[in-house]
Structures are given as C-alpha cells and as structure tokens.
Scaffold this motif. Structure first.
Motif, PDB file in Angstrom:
ATOM      1  N   GLY A  58       0.993  -1.197   0.066  1.00 54.63           N
ATOM      2  CA  GLY A  58      -0.029  -0.095   0.066  1.00 54.63           C
ATOM      3  C   GLY A  58       0.744   1.139  -0.123  1.00 54.63           C
ATOM      4  N   GLU A  59       0.659   2.088  -1.127  1.00 59.45           N
ATOM      5  CA  GLU A  59       1.319   3.349  -1.111  1.00 59.45           C
ATOM      6  C   GLU A  59       0.397   4.471  -0.645  1.00 59.45           C
ATOM      7  N   VAL A  60       1.086   5.449   0.020  1.00 54.95           N
ATOM      8  CA  VAL A  60       0.580   6.854   0.470  1.00 54.95           C
ATOM      9  C   VAL A  60       1.522   7.807   0.215  1.00 54.95           C
ATOM     10  N   VAL A 105       9.455   4.435   4.283  1.00 54.78           N
ATOM     11  CA  VAL A 105       9.222   5.745   3.913  1.00 54.78           C
ATOM     12  C   VAL A 105      10.492   6.325   2.920  1.00 54.78           C
ATOM     13  N   TYR A 106      10.064   6.754   1.643  1.00 48.67           N
ATOM     14  CA  TYR A 106      11.126   7.223   0.924  1.00 48.67           C
ATOM     15  C   TYR A 106      10.737   8.691   0.741  1.00 48.67           C
ATOM     16  N   ARG A 107      12.054   9.619   0.725  1.00 49.09           N
ATOM     17  CA  ARG A 107      11.900  10.894   0.469  1.00 49.09           C
ATOM     18  C   ARG A 107      11.994  11.316  -0.881  1.00 49.09           C
ATOM     19  N   VAL A 115       5.074   6.627   1.621  1.00 53.49           N
ATOM     20  CA  VAL A 115       4.800   5.783   2.553  1.00 53.49           C
ATOM     21  C   VAL A 115       4.487   4.474   2.027  1.00 53.49           C
ATOM     22  N   VAL A 116       5.077   3.291   2.258  1.00 55.14           N
ATOM     23  CA  VAL A 116       4.815   2.036   1.991  1.00 55.14           C
ATOM     24  C   VAL A 116       4.492   1.105   2.929  1.00 55.14           C
ATOM     25  N   LEU A 126      -3.384   4.311   6.191  1.00 51.30           N
ATOM     26  CA  LEU A 126      -4.044   5.560   5.415  1.00 51.30           C
ATOM     27  C   LEU A 126      -5.130   6.090   6.255  1.00 51.30           C
ATOM     28  N   ALA A 127      -5.927   5.462   7.037  1.00 53.58           N
ATOM     29  CA  ALA A 127      -6.833   6.191   7.971  1.00 53.58           C
ATOM     30  C   ALA A 127      -6.073   6.947   8.889  1.00 53.58           C
TER      31      ALA A 127
END
Length: 374
Positions: A58-60, A105-107, A115-116, A126-127
């Motif tokens: 899940g990517e955010v 987390v990738y910047r 955010v994975v 996500l929530a």
C-alpha cells in the motif's frame, strides 16, 4: 479506491496465471504463492535472482510544506531529517505504543514522501495518517492504485537490471531510491528488499508492469532468474531475521518488545503519537527486558509453527513461536520466537518447543540466521 470483498488482482495477474502460478488470497489480493517448487525459488534468490510481484503493498503519498513535520508527528522515526533520495524503515504506533504497521518511507523531494505499508494494514495506515494530518499543512493521498511494484532480488540482480537501465546502480546505496527508466519505462528504482539479498524494487505505472516483467525475465534468462511467489519470500525473510506483521509485530507489541527500539527517535523535536508510552517501554526494556525475540534452530526435522509454545525441561511455558519453516539454506527447520530472557542467550542449548504434543529440542542462535556476503 474501495476495498472489495472479492480478492483484488494486480496488473500482472494474467502473467502469473500464464506461468502456471498457484494463486492464493493474501490480504484481499489474489497473489502467486509459488510457480513450481518454492524451495527452488528460494535457492534461486540466494544464488542468482528472483522476480517478485509486490503490487499488493500500500502506497501513500504525503506532500506539502509541513510534510516532514507531519511524518515526525505521525511516525516513530525522524523523517524530516531524511535526505532526498533516501529511504528509512520505521513504524506507526498507536497512543499506547502498539505497532499499527512497519513501513518504509522514501523522501522523493523536499516536500514529498512515499509511505509504503503492508498490504493487510494499508487501509488502517491510510486512515491513521489522514486523521493525524489535521493540524498540519500536509496532504495525505491514497496512491494504492497508482503503482505496481516489481522486485528483482539476488546476487545477480544488479547485473540483470543494469542491462535495462542507464541509471547509476553502482552508486545507488542501500535504502535509497532514484527516478529512472527501465526498459524505456519510467520507474522509481529503490535499493530495498525483504529477502536478505541485494536487489531492487521498481515502482511503476500498473500499465507498464507486464512489459517490465517480460523485459526483466528476458534480461535474466541466462543468469538463473526465476519468478518467485509469496511462499519463498516468507522463508527468505525468515532466514534474514526480518519481522512480519501479524507474527513478530502487532498492536500487542511495541518496537522495544520486538528488539527494534532503535527505530524510535524519542529525542526528536515536537513529540509524536505514542511517545509517552514508548518512553516508558524503553525504560522497562532497559531495566528488565520483556520476552526477547530470538532465533531457534531445530536439532531434529519437525517444523515449529507460529503459536507453538516454547517450554523448559519441566514443561513450563517460557515463550511462543512467531514464525517457523524449513530453511533451505541451513537444511534444518528454524523459527523466531519470543522467549523469557533467561532462555534467550545465543548458545543456549536444548530449549524445547511443543510440536503437537511432543517436546522437540532447539538451539538458540542470534538473528539473523543468514547474512549475505557484502
């Protein structure tokens, strides 16, 4: 995006089925469990390379002027200190310090992060992020449908991927990512993975995933590259001592319980969700650690499974297995388990696991069970 009752499919579903994969439901997704022999797939990753579909993750995307400050508040790590182009392993905890999920987390830019989350926890992450962003000038965007994720893992992964890109793979450090093209498709190339081997994870447009998979398959044909399913990914991560949410990690555990207190940055400015509880957990762990996550190697052939009790010579319960499987690399069954500190020291012999009513002997070893040569 809506979460359907029926299993969702990735952009590579037809590819997996054409390859004869055994499919399984995993966290609401139809995913390849294995293509043939999971042991052969495991060995291929250790000795050559394996190709994985990880598009269920899940990517955010978090962006905006206060994106870094927001993630410092929402997560246990100090993400605003992360350099552009780098990645960090971290966690999101609740107010009581329990782990909601472990994350990478990738910047991507000064004001943009990816955010994975694990597939099973993606909606919850996500929530939680959306709720925690209320007081920050930061946007939280659900990008679970925006990416497919393909991993090539193993000692020959750099050579195989290098045939398809002019990106500076040699200069790409572990836990770093860069934009580039692979087989003429735009991707983000990340030097991350969940196998204990060198390798890369490619974030791409779902429409490009079948072509990328085909190009990687062809590029690695003479190097022993094979498609790999979830079954061997689990034995690979277990050998590498990597925790799995729902097994080693849960809402009932803090990062300190899991021996991962290093990811918690108590001294970062501004405070964060769960800080007070985690500070108390750090003090408890320093005074007398709770049960310790440790490795067990079987003396016999019986495989310990999650939930099996670890017992002493008198049959008293002193721990619990969290993950267990035959180890293709060691040639014996292995397990991770939370055990009482008195039984956690590497070298402790004859710890017993109750395997369906029979007490089997195991030796305690330091994690990980396997570490690649660098």
């Amino acid at each position: 995006m809506t979460d359907d009752i029926l299993s969702r499919t990735t952009a590579l579903d037809a590819t997996h089925r054409a390859l004869g994969a055994t499919m399984t439901d995993f966290a609401g997704w139809s995913m390849p469990l294995r293509y043939g022999s999971e042991r052969a797939e495991h060995v291929a990753v250790r000795t050559a390379a394996g190709l994985f579909d990880l598009s269920h993750m899940g990517e955010v995307t978090v962006s905006g002027p206060e994106a870094g400050a927001f993630l410092d508040h929402a997560l246990v790590g100090h993400l605003s200190a992360l350099a552009v182009g780098r990645a960090r392993y971290t966690m999101i905890c609740d107010a009581a310090g329990g782990i909601l999920d472990d994350l990478i987390v990738y910047r991507l830019a000064e004001d943009r992060y990816l955010v994975v989350a694990n597939a099973a926890n993606a909606a919850a992450v996500l929530a939680a992020l959306t709720a925690r962003a209320a007081d920050f000038d930061a946007d939280v965007r659900d990008d679970r449908d925006a990416y497919a994720l393909i991993a090539v893992q193993g000692p020959r992964a750099p050579e195989i991927l290098g045939r398809l890109t002019d990106a500076d793979l040699a200069g790409l450090r572990y836990y770093a990512g860069l934009p580039g093209t692979v087989a003429d498709r735009p991707v983000m190339i990340a030097r991350t993975g969940y196998t204990g081997e060198d390798g890369f994870e490619l974030f791409c447009d779902p429409a490009d995933a079948p072509a990328l998979w085909a190009a990687l398959t062809e590029a690695g044909r003479d190097d022993g590259l094979v498609p790999c399913g979830l079954a061997c990914r689990d034995t690979l991560r277990l050998e590498a001592g990597m925790p799995l949410y729902g097994h080693e990690l849960s809402l009932a555990t803090t990062p300190y319980d899991a021996g991962l207190g290093r990811v918690v940055k108590l001294a970062k400015p501004g405070g964060f969700v769960g800080r007070a509880a985690l500070a108390a957990a750090a003090e408890r762990a320093a005074e007398r650690p709770p049960r310790v996550l440790t490795g067990l190697v079987a003396r016999g052939r019986r495989v310990p499974r999650a939930g099996f009790a670890v017992v002493d010579a008198d049959g008293a319960v002193v721990g619990e297995v969290t993950s267990g499987a035959p180890s293709p690399t060691l040639g014996r069954p292995i397990a991770m388990a939370y055990v009482d500190p008195a039984y956690a020291a590497p070298g402790t012999e004859g710890v017993l696991v109750d395997v369906r009513g029979t007490h089997e002997s195991y030796d305690v070893v330091a994690l990980p069970f396997y570490q690649r040569r660098k």
